[in-house]
Design a protein around this motif. Sequence first.
Motif, mmCIF file in Angstrom:
data_model
loop_
_atom_site.group_PDB
_atom_site.id
_atom_site.type_symbol
_atom_site.label_atom_id
_atom_site.label_comp_id
_atom_site.label_asym_id
_atom_site.label_seq_id
_atom_site.Cartn_x
_atom_site.Cartn_y
_atom_site.Cartn_z
ATOM 1 N N MET A 1 0.422 -1.204 -0.240
ATOM 2 C CA MET A 1 0.262 -0.408 0.024
ATOM 3 C C MET A 1 0.990 1.274 0.535
ATOM 4 S SD MET A 1 -3.593 -0.834 -0.139
ATOM 5 C CE MET A 1 -4.113 0.260 0.656
ATOM 6 N N LEU A 2 0.305 2.338 -0.274
ATOM 7 C CA LEU A 2 1.162 3.918 -0.661
ATOM 8 C C LEU A 2 1.334 4.665 0.957
ATOM 9 C CD1 LEU A 2 0.324 4.404 -4.719
ATOM 10 C CD2 LEU A 2 2.426 3.629 -3.373
ATOM 11 N N SER A 3 2.054 5.352 0.940
ATOM 12 C CA SER A 3 1.567 5.879 1.967
ATOM 13 C C SER A 3 0.258 7.175 2.031
ATOM 14 C CB SER A 3 3.000 5.964 3.156
ATOM 15 O OG SER A 3 4.129 7.044 1.996
ATOM 16 N N GLN A 4 0.488 8.046 3.061
ATOM 17 C CA GLN A 4 0.103 9.489 2.321
ATOM 18 C C GLN A 4 0.892 10.411 1.638
ATOM 19 O OE1 GLN A 4 -3.594 10.298 1.942
ATOM 20 N NE2 GLN A 4 -2.643 12.813 0.675
ATOM 21 N N ASN A 5 2.193 9.796 1.562
ATOM 22 C CA ASN A 5 3.472 10.760 1.665
ATOM 23 C C ASN A 5 3.817 10.688 0.397
ATOM 24 O OD1 ASN A 5 4.125 13.037 3.558
ATOM 25 N ND2 ASN A 5 5.316 11.183 4.576
ATOM 26 N N GLU A 6 3.511 9.610 -0.463
ATOM 27 C CA GLU A 6 3.748 8.693 -1.221
ATOM 28 C C GLU A 6 2.454 9.023 -2.234
ATOM 29 O OE1 GLU A 6 6.343 4.532 -0.347
ATOM 30 O OE2 GLU A 6 4.293 4.530 -0.321
ATOM 31 N N ARG A 7 1.782 8.630 -1.822
ATOM 32 C CA ARG A 7 0.091 9.280 -3.069
ATOM 33 C C ARG A 7 0.504 10.691 -3.078
ATOM 34 N NH1 ARG A 7 -2.555 6.114 0.591
ATOM 35 N NH2 ARG A 7 -3.208 4.351 0.220
ATOM 36 N N GLU A 8 1.131 11.615 -2.325
ATOM 37 C CA GLU A 8 1.910 13.224 -3.513
ATOM 38 C C GLU A 8 2.789 13.344 -3.773
ATOM 39 O OE1 GLU A 8 1.713 15.478 0.463
ATOM 40 O OE2 GLU A 8 -0.024 14.893 1.452
ATOM 41 N N ARG A 9 3.763 12.030 -3.695
ATOM 42 C CA ARG A 9 4.745 12.397 -4.286
ATOM 43 C C ARG A 9 4.430 12.362 -5.380
ATOM 44 N NH1 ARG A 9 10.802 12.080 -3.386
ATOM 45 N NH2 ARG A 9 10.566 11.813 -1.218
ATOM 46 N N TYR A 10 3.605 10.496 -6.015
ATOM 47 C CA TYR A 10 3.673 10.309 -7.689
ATOM 48 C C TYR A 10 1.924 10.444 -7.424
ATOM 49 C CZ TYR A 10 7.605 7.488 -5.417
ATOM 50 O OH TYR A 10 8.606 7.473 -4.579
ATOM 51 N N SER A 11 1.672 11.985 -7.561
ATOM 52 C CA SER A 11 0.312 11.786 -7.626
ATOM 53 C C SER A 11 0.428 12.658 -9.208
ATOM 54 C CB SER A 11 0.056 13.460 -7.080
ATOM 55 O OG SER A 11 -0.013 14.964 -7.450
ATOM 56 N N ARG A 12 1.314 13.030 -9.602
ATOM 57 C CA ARG A 12 1.431 12.729 -10.890
ATOM 58 C C ARG A 12 1.437 11.816 -12.067
ATOM 59 N NH1 ARG A 12 1.525 18.832 -12.927
ATOM 60 N NH2 ARG A 12 1.170 19.798 -11.629
ATOM 61 N N GLN A 13 1.811 11.316 -11.539
ATOM 62 C CA GLN A 13 2.055 9.540 -11.742
ATOM 63 C C GLN A 13 0.930 8.736 -11.661
ATOM 64 O OE1 GLN A 13 7.007 9.187 -11.166
ATOM 65 N NE2 GLN A 13 5.335 7.400 -10.756
ATOM 66 N N ILE A 14 0.583 9.269 -10.654
ATOM 67 C CA ILE A 14 -1.103 8.115 -10.843
ATOM 68 C C ILE A 14 -1.666 8.701 -11.546
ATOM 69 C CG2 ILE A 14 -2.418 8.332 -8.750
ATOM 70 C CD1 ILE A 14 -0.062 7.667 -6.306
ATOM 71 N N MET A 15 -1.698 9.837 -12.001
ATOM 72 C CA MET A 15 -2.356 9.969 -12.848
ATOM 73 C C MET A 15 -3.098 9.405 -14.411
ATOM 74 S SD MET A 15 -3.017 14.210 -12.502
ATOM 75 C CE MET A 15 -3.790 14.401 -13.723
ATOM 76 N N LEU A 16 -1.388 8.400 -14.030
ATOM 77 C CA LEU A 16 -1.494 7.723 -15.655
ATOM 78 C C LEU A 16 -1.730 6.498 -15.285
ATOM 79 C CD1 LEU A 16 2.055 9.542 -17.152
ATOM 80 C CD2 LEU A 16 -0.090 9.826 -17.779
ATOM 81 N N PHE A 17 -0.739 6.001 -14.500
ATOM 82 C CA PHE A 17 -0.544 3.855 -13.872
ATOM 83 C C PHE A 17 -2.165 4.284 -12.986
ATOM 84 C CE2 PHE A 17 4.052 5.830 -14.419
ATOM 85 C CZ PHE A 17 4.121 5.796 -15.937
ATOM 86 N N GLY A 18 -2.209 5.426 -11.874
ATOM 87 C CA GLY A 18 -3.053 4.629 -11.166
ATOM 88 C C GLY A 18 -2.522 4.038 -10.022
ATOM 89 N N GLU A 19 -3.264 3.997 -8.613
ATOM 90 C CA GLU A 19 -2.205 3.075 -7.839
ATOM 91 C C GLU A 19 -1.992 2.202 -7.928
ATOM 92 O OE1 GLU A 19 -3.935 3.876 -3.908
ATOM 93 O OE2 GLU A 19 -4.372 5.627 -3.821
ATOM 94 N N GLU A 20 -2.443 1.359 -8.717
ATOM 95 C CA GLU A 20 -1.680 0.196 -8.414
ATOM 96 C C GLU A 20 -0.337 -0.327 -8.718
ATOM 97 O OE1 GLU A 20 -3.040 -4.565 -11.408
ATOM 98 O OE2 GLU A 20 -4.550 -2.537 -10.742
ATOM 99 N N GLY A 21 -0.235 0.633 -10.563
ATOM 100 C CA GLY A 21 0.791 0.712 -11.354
ATOM 101 C C GLY A 21 1.512 1.222 -10.160
#
Length: 249
Positions: A1-21
């Motif tokens: 699972m991603l931490s909240q810090n990781e969700r913030e750090r990778y937020s622009r990537q998550i828009m492309l790959f989703g949290e699963e990616g």
Amino acid sequence: MLSQNERERYSRQIMLFGEEGQERLKEATIFIAGAGGLGSPISIYLAVAGVGRIVLVDKDTVERTNLNRQILHYDRDIGRKKTASAEEKLQAFNPDIAVEVIETTIDETNVHDLVGDADGIVDAMDNFPTRYLLNRTALEKKIPLFHGAIRGLYGQATTVLPGKTACLQCTFPHPPPREVFPVVGITPGFIGMVQATEVVKYLVGTGELLANRLLLWDGERAVVEEVALEQNPSCEVCGGRNIYGRNTP
């Protein structure tokens, strides 16, 4: 699972790959052979993308002649081992990942243990004997090899998928002569970005890889060309006498 810090750090990537990616990146281990001109941009961008564990192998010491292209290393690092310099920088770029550096020369006796359980091998070397060794190891472990090479303002890249594509020995059956070749830092920067992109695409399962395709960069003309590759059925590494005991399609 991603931490909240990781969700913030990778937020622009998550828009492309989703949290699963992004979680796939976090769970991955990538082995990088070399902390020089190619290894520098590759490792930096895989680190900031969130590849969870990076294993980086190099034997050399930072020299002043490295500094026009090996962007992991600074003037203050002259005389330090490249592994120590690289570990310091990569952990500073992203403290949320694990960076394992190994100071050794890759050879027949240690390559399997060095690669270990990695999900892929990145060829950031400057000589073909070691590249061929990495190629064989990738085939034996059935993990991809992300190849890149440069000279001057020219570079190349391809992705080897065991059992599916031509291997490095198919593509380059005869190594070029050893030399101290000219290079300007922007060339390994360009090719390293291609290799890092291939790694990320492979890990998250998106896009089209450079499978059976050799990308050629001509910096003199700012032109990218592509050569189609085919497996050589007579290749001693992956063809008629390959490790699987049969020809692969």
